[in-house]
Scaffold this active site. Structure first.
Site, PDB file in Angstrom:
ATOM      1  N   TYR A 154      28.127  49.782  38.556  1.00  0.00           N
ATOM      2  CA  TYR A 154      29.111  48.843  37.999  1.00  0.00           C
ATOM      3  C   TYR A 154      28.417  47.526  37.616  1.00  0.00           C
ATOM      4  O   TYR A 154      28.880  46.786  36.754  1.00  0.00           O
ATOM      5  CB  TYR A 154      30.238  48.621  39.008  1.00  0.00           C
ATOM      6  CG  TYR A 154      31.554  48.177  38.406  1.00  0.00           C
ATOM      7  CD1 TYR A 154      32.081  48.795  37.272  1.00  0.00           C
ATOM      8  CD2 TYR A 154      32.287  47.153  38.980  1.00  0.00           C
ATOM      9  CE1 TYR A 154      33.293  48.384  36.731  1.00  0.00           C
ATOM     10  CE2 TYR A 154      33.504  46.738  38.450  1.00  0.00           C
ATOM     11  CZ  TYR A 154      33.991  47.356  37.326  1.00  0.00           C
ATOM     12  OH  TYR A 154      35.191  46.938  36.804  1.00  0.00           O
ATOM     13  N   LYS A 161      33.576  40.668  37.997  1.00  0.00           N
ATOM     14  CA  LYS A 161      34.872  40.749  38.699  1.00  0.00           C
ATOM     15  C   LYS A 161      34.931  39.750  39.855  1.00  0.00           C
ATOM     16  O   LYS A 161      35.994  39.207  40.151  1.00  0.00           O
ATOM     17  CB  LYS A 161      35.130  42.178  39.194  1.00  0.00           C
ATOM     18  CG  LYS A 161      35.381  43.198  38.080  1.00  0.00           C
ATOM     19  CD  LYS A 161      36.504  42.804  37.144  1.00  0.00           C
ATOM     20  CE  LYS A 161      36.877  43.914  36.181  1.00  0.00           C
ATOM     21  NZ  LYS A 161      37.747  43.454  35.086  1.00  0.00           N
TER      22      LYS A 161
HETATM   23  P1  NAD Z   1      40.482  49.510  27.847  1.00  0.00           P
HETATM   24  O1  NAD Z   1      39.222  49.851  27.145  1.00  0.00           O
HETATM   25  O2  NAD Z   1      41.692  50.240  27.452  1.00  0.00           O
HETATM   26  O3  NAD Z   1      40.773  47.957  27.799  1.00  0.00           O
HETATM   27  C1  NAD Z   1      39.767  46.980  27.667  1.00  0.00           C
HETATM   28  C2  NAD Z   1      40.258  46.041  26.613  1.00  0.00           C
HETATM   29  O4  NAD Z   1      39.350  44.937  26.452  1.00  0.00           O
HETATM   30  C3  NAD Z   1      40.370  46.725  25.237  1.00  0.00           C
HETATM   31  O5  NAD Z   1      41.675  46.569  24.726  1.00  0.00           O
HETATM   32  C4  NAD Z   1      39.370  45.966  24.394  1.00  0.00           C
HETATM   33  O6  NAD Z   1      39.735  45.878  23.035  1.00  0.00           O
HETATM   34  C5  NAD Z   1      39.424  44.598  25.082  1.00  0.00           C
HETATM   35  N1  NAD Z   1      38.321  43.749  24.644  1.00  0.00           N
HETATM   36  C6  NAD Z   1      36.983  43.961  24.763  1.00  0.00           C
HETATM   37  N2  NAD Z   1      36.312  42.983  24.123  1.00  0.00           N
HETATM   38  C7  NAD Z   1      37.258  42.124  23.615  1.00  0.00           C
HETATM   39  C8  NAD Z   1      37.197  40.922  22.845  1.00  0.00           C
HETATM   40  N3  NAD Z   1      36.015  40.383  22.458  1.00  0.00           N
HETATM   41  N4  NAD Z   1      38.354  40.317  22.486  1.00  0.00           N
HETATM   42  C9  NAD Z   1      39.550  40.837  22.861  1.00  0.00           C
HETATM   43  N5  NAD Z   1      39.664  41.973  23.587  1.00  0.00           N
HETATM   44  C10 NAD Z   1      38.526  42.607  23.951  1.00  0.00           C
HETATM   45  O7  NAD Z   1      40.153  49.757  29.409  1.00  0.00           O
HETATM   46  P2  NAD Z   1      40.975  49.373  30.715  1.00  0.00           P
HETATM   47  O8  NAD Z   1      40.390  50.198  31.795  1.00  0.00           O
HETATM   48  O9  NAD Z   1      42.432  49.447  30.436  1.00  0.00           O
HETATM   49  O10 NAD Z   1      40.515  47.883  30.987  1.00  0.00           O
HETATM   50  C11 NAD Z   1      41.443  46.826  31.193  1.00  0.00           C
HETATM   51  C12 NAD Z   1      41.006  45.993  32.395  1.00  0.00           C
HETATM   52  O11 NAD Z   1      41.155  46.760  33.587  1.00  0.00           O
HETATM   53  C13 NAD Z   1      39.548  45.551  32.377  1.00  0.00           C
HETATM   54  O12 NAD Z   1      39.465  44.234  32.870  1.00  0.00           O
HETATM   55  C14 NAD Z   1      38.905  46.501  33.346  1.00  0.00           C
HETATM   56  O13 NAD Z   1      37.710  45.996  33.910  1.00  0.00           O
HETATM   57  C15 NAD Z   1      40.000  46.599  34.366  1.00  0.00           C
HETATM   58  N6  NAD Z   1      39.890  47.705  35.318  1.00  0.00           N
HETATM   59  C16 NAD Z   1      39.807  48.980  34.883  1.00  0.00           C
HETATM   60  C17 NAD Z   1      39.697  50.016  35.789  1.00  0.00           C
HETATM   61  C18 NAD Z   1      39.584  51.445  35.327  1.00  0.00           C
HETATM   62  O14 NAD Z   1      39.170  52.292  36.122  1.00  0.00           O
HETATM   63  N7  NAD Z   1      39.926  51.774  34.093  1.00  0.00           N
HETATM   64  C19 NAD Z   1      39.699  49.750  37.168  1.00  0.00           C
HETATM   65  C20 NAD Z   1      39.803  48.414  37.595  1.00  0.00           C
HETATM   66  C21 NAD Z   1      39.898  47.404  36.654  1.00  0.00           C
END
Ligand code: NAD
Length: 260
Positions: A154, A161
């Site tokens: 990670y 984070k």
């Molecule tokens: P996702 O890829 O669907 O979402 C990530 C989003 O970030 C996308 O919509 C992308 O367009 C946006 N993004 C990236 N660069 C950008 C920029 N320059 N300007 C505007 N937007 C931008 O994936 P997700 O898993 O839904 O991620 C959402 C959040 O959840 C993140 O913070 C991720 O770290 C967190 N998260 C995810 C998980 C998991 O397992 N999927 C677990 C814990 C936390």
């Protein structure tokens, strides 16, 4: 009773129907909130727009969070459309793929800055930009992943984070006197576009349901429901918190006992 009736929510980070942001959007909508959606750029427009249409949302605007002028533009558009808002959801993260493979010490200076800018600073930037138009009783929410534990691979995102979680406390302190709360949800692994960029994600996902006390994977719907709680008046005195939506894995010190 609709928990969010009369509230307006702006959700950042809808990339597709697997996005946590979309799970949150659906849940906020189901509980009566008026919704605005923001997506990163043109490539994602053709995915975000039909999703927005499916819930009757007419505010669907691009915003590349690394560009101050795009943040200013979306604030102006949101002010035009809604006047004020009650809920802001930040569900955004990014790191270069090569930073999420191999040892953490290989993180490049440029890659570190990029991950921090998009995954951490953007929450603070949005908070500042929208501050004048968030109503008292409002809520800011971001999505994190347990930052006091190490997840191999990670890497810089784990470091990001930790900084994001610290930002939640500092912003909660800043916004508290305005009656606005700032929280995070720490989600268990969910198969999304961003998650697929983490080299070790598949292994983590595979073992999660065996390791977690509830033996169940987490869905975007689960995260959405927790977001409804944190965004609603039910959480009126909860701020600066990280709420775990992870089937309880966060407190396990070793794998669960098995028959053998
Ligand atoms: P996702 O890829 O669907 O979402 C990530 C989003 O970030 C996308 O919509 C992308 O367009 C946006 N993004 C990236 N660069 C950008 C920029 N320059 N300007 C505007 N937007 C931008 O994936 P997700 O898993 O839904 O991620 C959402 C959040 O959840 C993140 O913070 C991720 O770290 C967190 N998260 C995810 C998980 C998991 O397992 N999927 C677990 C814990 C936390």
């Amino acid at each position: 009773m609709s928990l969010l009736e009369g509230k307006t929510a702006l959700v950042f980070g809808v990339a597709n129907n697997r996005s946590i942001a979309w799970g949150i959007t659906q849940a906020l909508h189901k509980h009566g909130a008026t919704i605005g959606i923001s997506y990163a750029g043109e490539v994602l427009e053709r995915r975000a727009k039909p999703l927005a249409e499916s819930i009757g949302c007419t505010f669907v605007e691009p915003c590349d969070i690394t560009k101050d002028e795009e943040i200013e533009q979306i604030v102006a558009k949101a002010a035009d459309k809604f006047g004020q808002i009650d809920i802001l959801v930040h569900s955004i993260a990014f790191a270069n793929r090569e930073e999420l493979i191999g040892p953490y010490y290989n993180t490049s200076r440029e890659g570190f800055h990029l991950a921090m800018d998009i995954s951490v600073f953007s929450f603070t930037a949005l908070a500042k930009a929208f501050q004048p138009m968030i109503r008292p009783g409002g809520s800011l929410l971001t999505i994190t992943m347990q930052s006091d534990r190490l997840f191999p691979g990670y890497n810089v995102m784990g470091v990001a984070k930790a900084a994001l979680d610290a930002s939640v406390m500092y912003l909660a302190n800043d916004f508290g006197p305005q009656g606005i709360r700032v929280n995070a949800i720490s989600a268990g692994p969910i198969r999304t576009l961003a998650a697929m960029g983490v080299g070790t994600f598949k292994r983590m996902y595979k073992h999660f349901a065996e390791m977690a006390p509830m033996r169940q994977n987490v869905t975007t719907e689960d995260v959405g429901n927790a977001a409804v709680f944190l965004s609603s008046d039910l959480a009126s005195k909860t701020t600066g918190e990280v709420l775990f939506v992870d089937s309880g894995i966060n407190f396990m010190g070793a794998p669960p006992q098995t028959e053998d």
